[in-house]
Write an enzyme that holds these catalytic residues in place. Structure first.
Site, short mmCIF file in Angstrom:
data_model
loop_
_atom_site.label_atom_id
_atom_site.label_comp_id
_atom_site.label_asym_id
_atom_site.label_seq_id
_atom_site.Cartn_x
_atom_site.Cartn_y
_atom_site.Cartn_z
N LYS A 13 -47.67 -29.05 -20.13
CA LYS A 13 -48.83 -29.08 -21.03
C LYS A 13 -48.41 -29.29 -22.48
O LYS A 13 -48.87 -30.20 -23.16
CB LYS A 13 -49.64 -27.77 -20.95
CG LYS A 13 -50.17 -27.44 -19.57
CD LYS A 13 -50.99 -26.17 -19.59
CE LYS A 13 -50.24 -24.93 -20.06
NZ LYS A 13 -49.18 -24.47 -19.16
N ARG A 88 -57.32 -19.49 -19.84
CA ARG A 88 -56.38 -19.01 -18.83
C ARG A 88 -57.01 -18.07 -17.83
O ARG A 88 -56.32 -17.57 -16.94
CB ARG A 88 -55.21 -18.30 -19.52
CG ARG A 88 -53.99 -19.18 -19.69
CD ARG A 88 -52.90 -18.36 -20.33
NE ARG A 88 -51.57 -18.84 -20.07
CZ ARG A 88 -50.95 -19.75 -20.82
NH1 ARG A 88 -51.55 -20.32 -21.81
NH2 ARG A 88 -49.70 -20.08 -20.55
N ARG A 127 -35.45 -24.70 -19.89
CA ARG A 127 -35.88 -24.35 -21.25
C ARG A 127 -35.28 -23.00 -21.65
O ARG A 127 -34.94 -22.80 -22.82
CB ARG A 127 -37.41 -24.28 -21.32
CG ARG A 127 -37.90 -24.00 -22.72
CD ARG A 127 -39.38 -24.15 -22.86
NE ARG A 127 -40.10 -23.19 -22.02
CZ ARG A 127 -41.42 -23.20 -21.84
NH1 ARG A 127 -42.16 -24.11 -22.42
NH2 ARG A 127 -41.99 -22.29 -21.08
N ARG A 133 -36.47 -18.42 -24.89
CA ARG A 133 -37.75 -17.74 -25.08
C ARG A 133 -37.81 -16.49 -24.20
O ARG A 133 -37.47 -16.56 -23.02
CB ARG A 133 -38.89 -18.70 -24.68
CG ARG A 133 -39.85 -19.02 -25.80
CD ARG A 133 -40.76 -20.12 -25.40
NE ARG A 133 -41.79 -19.71 -24.43
CZ ARG A 133 -42.82 -20.48 -24.08
NH1 ARG A 133 -42.96 -21.68 -24.61
NH2 ARG A 133 -43.70 -20.05 -23.21
N ARG A 144 -45.60 -14.66 -14.78
CA ARG A 144 -46.46 -15.73 -15.30
C ARG A 144 -47.01 -16.60 -14.17
O ARG A 144 -48.16 -17.02 -14.21
CB ARG A 144 -45.67 -16.59 -16.30
CG ARG A 144 -45.46 -15.90 -17.63
CD ARG A 144 -44.35 -16.53 -18.43
NE ARG A 144 -44.66 -17.88 -18.86
CZ ARG A 144 -43.75 -18.76 -19.26
NH1 ARG A 144 -42.47 -18.41 -19.30
NH2 ARG A 144 -44.09 -19.95 -19.64
P1 B4P Z 1 -44.39 -26.99 -20.75
O1 B4P Z 1 -45.15 -26.95 -19.48
O2 B4P Z 1 -44.77 -28.03 -21.73
O3 B4P Z 1 -44.52 -25.49 -21.16
P2 B4P Z 1 -45.60 -24.77 -22.08
O4 B4P Z 1 -46.62 -25.69 -22.63
O5 B4P Z 1 -44.81 -24.04 -23.03
O6 B4P Z 1 -46.48 -23.83 -21.17
P3 B4P Z 1 -46.34 -22.32 -20.88
O7 B4P Z 1 -47.49 -22.03 -19.99
O8 B4P Z 1 -44.98 -22.09 -20.35
O9 B4P Z 1 -46.43 -21.47 -22.25
P4 B4P Z 1 -47.58 -21.11 -23.30
O10 B4P Z 1 -46.96 -21.32 -24.63
O11 B4P Z 1 -48.87 -21.82 -23.03
O12 B4P Z 1 -42.83 -27.25 -20.58
C1 B4P Z 1 -41.95 -26.45 -19.86
C2 B4P Z 1 -40.56 -27.10 -19.73
O13 B4P Z 1 -40.64 -28.21 -18.85
C3 B4P Z 1 -40.00 -27.67 -21.04
O14 B4P Z 1 -38.65 -27.33 -21.13
C4 B4P Z 1 -40.18 -29.16 -20.92
O15 B4P Z 1 -39.19 -29.89 -21.62
C5 B4P Z 1 -40.05 -29.37 -19.42
N1 B4P Z 1 -40.82 -30.54 -18.96
C6 B4P Z 1 -42.10 -30.82 -19.27
N2 B4P Z 1 -42.50 -31.96 -18.66
C7 B4P Z 1 -41.42 -32.39 -17.90
C8 B4P Z 1 -41.20 -33.51 -17.03
N3 B4P Z 1 -42.13 -34.45 -16.78
N4 B4P Z 1 -40.00 -33.61 -16.43
C9 B4P Z 1 -39.03 -32.69 -16.65
N5 B4P Z 1 -39.17 -31.61 -17.48
C10 B4P Z 1 -40.36 -31.48 -18.10
O16 B4P Z 1 -47.87 -19.54 -23.07
C11 B4P Z 1 -46.90 -18.51 -23.32
C12 B4P Z 1 -47.54 -17.11 -23.25
O17 B4P Z 1 -48.52 -16.93 -24.31
C13 B4P Z 1 -48.34 -16.78 -21.99
O18 B4P Z 1 -47.51 -16.35 -20.93
C14 B4P Z 1 -49.27 -15.63 -22.52
O19 B4P Z 1 -48.61 -14.39 -22.61
C15 B4P Z 1 -49.61 -16.08 -23.92
N6 B4P Z 1 -50.87 -16.86 -23.94
C16 B4P Z 1 -50.98 -18.19 -24.29
N7 B4P Z 1 -52.26 -18.60 -24.17
C17 B4P Z 1 -52.97 -17.51 -23.75
C18 B4P Z 1 -54.34 -17.31 -23.41
N8 B4P Z 1 -55.23 -18.31 -23.48
N9 B4P Z 1 -54.74 -16.07 -23.01
C19 B4P Z 1 -53.88 -15.07 -22.94
N10 B4P Z 1 -52.56 -15.19 -23.22
C20 B4P Z 1 -52.10 -16.41 -23.62
#
Ligand code: B4P
Length: 192
Positions: A13, A88, A127, A133, A144
């Site tokens: 995402k 979420r 990552r 992180r 998660r």
């Molecule tokens: P991403 O999937 O891009 O990870 P993300 O956006 O950070 O999502 P995530 O759900 O983990 O975290 P968020 O910040 O939303 O990438 C992951 C890895 O995959 C990267 O290393 C990337 O390079 C790699 N990758 C991506 N695409 C690829 C491909 N095609 N091929 C190979 N590799 C690839 O949330 C973090 C925390 O914040 C949550 O756990 C929660 O505690 C809190 N939070 C956030 N939003 C919330 C909400 N709405 N309500 C309550 N808590 C919330």
């Protein structure tokens, strides 16, 4: 264009939202990034969120909605946005729906990135090595993924029932996944 990106942790995402921001010229709003900025700033909200995030659990709906309303009040969202990490759970989906109706700005697309669980774990492990992180540690990742299955997966059904859901295969190179999204949301304007 107003677009919500849905998908499990590690589904890409944040990665794709950053590219879509450049391509569509609308801001990328990541609730994870907003929360991490609060944690880094040491604000009261950040202190509250820090431990919850490190455990891999969801921060309270009230905090998230307040943060989001604040973000949507900035003028750069007038032409649209890419929302990443929200909603979420079903309560957040309802709150967002109500907020968008109040603002007279219904959502155009809900794009779900579909990736098998073993690949999610592999990506997050990558990552964890690169960025360290706290919530990428194995136990937090397990939490998660469980939280995603129990609380976030029903949000997919919410958007399906509202006729807004587009499912994208999230397996492949960054460019391949990006092009699939662009073709799904703007078929007349493919990339590359
Ligand atoms: P991403 O999937 O891009 O990870 P993300 O956006 O950070 O999502 P995530 O759900 O983990 O975290 P968020 O910040 O939303 O990438 C992951 C890895 O995959 C990267 O290393 C990337 O390079 C790699 N990758 C991506 N695409 C690829 C491909 N095609 N091929 C190979 N590799 C690839 O949330 C973090 C925390 O914040 C949550 O756990 C929660 O505690 C809190 N939070 C956030 N939003 C919330 C909400 N709405 N309500 C309550 N808590 C919330």
């Amino acid at each position: 264009m107003r677009l919500v990106l849905l998908g499990a942790p590690g589904s890409g995402k944040g990665t794709q939202a950053a590219r879509l921001e450049t391509h569509l010229q609308v801001p990328h709003i990541s609730t994870g990034d907003l929360l991490r900025a609060e944690v880094a700033a040491g604000s009261r909200l950040g202190l509250e969120a820090k431990e919850v995030m490190a455990r891999g659990e969801l921060v309270s709906d009230a905090i998230l909605l307040g943060m989001l309303e604040d973000r949507f009040s900035r003028p750069d969202t007038a032409k649209g946005f890419i929302l990443d990490g929200y909603p979420r759970n079903l309560a957040q989906a309802d709150a967002l729906d109500a907020l968008m109706h109040r603002l007279g700005q219904p959502m155009d697309y809900a794009v779900q990135l579909e990736v098998p669980q073993e690949l999610l774990v592999e990506r997050i492990a990558g990552r964890a090595k690169a960025e360290g992180r706290a919530d990428d540690a194995p136990e937090a990742v397990r939490t998660r993924l469980q939280v995603y299955d129990s609380q976030t997966a029903p949000v997919i059904e919410f958007y399906r029932q509202h006729g807004q859901l587009t499912v994208i295969d999230g397996v492949g190179s960054l460019d391949e996944v990006f092009n699939r999204i662009i073709e799904a949301i703007a078929p007349s304007n493919p990339v590359g």
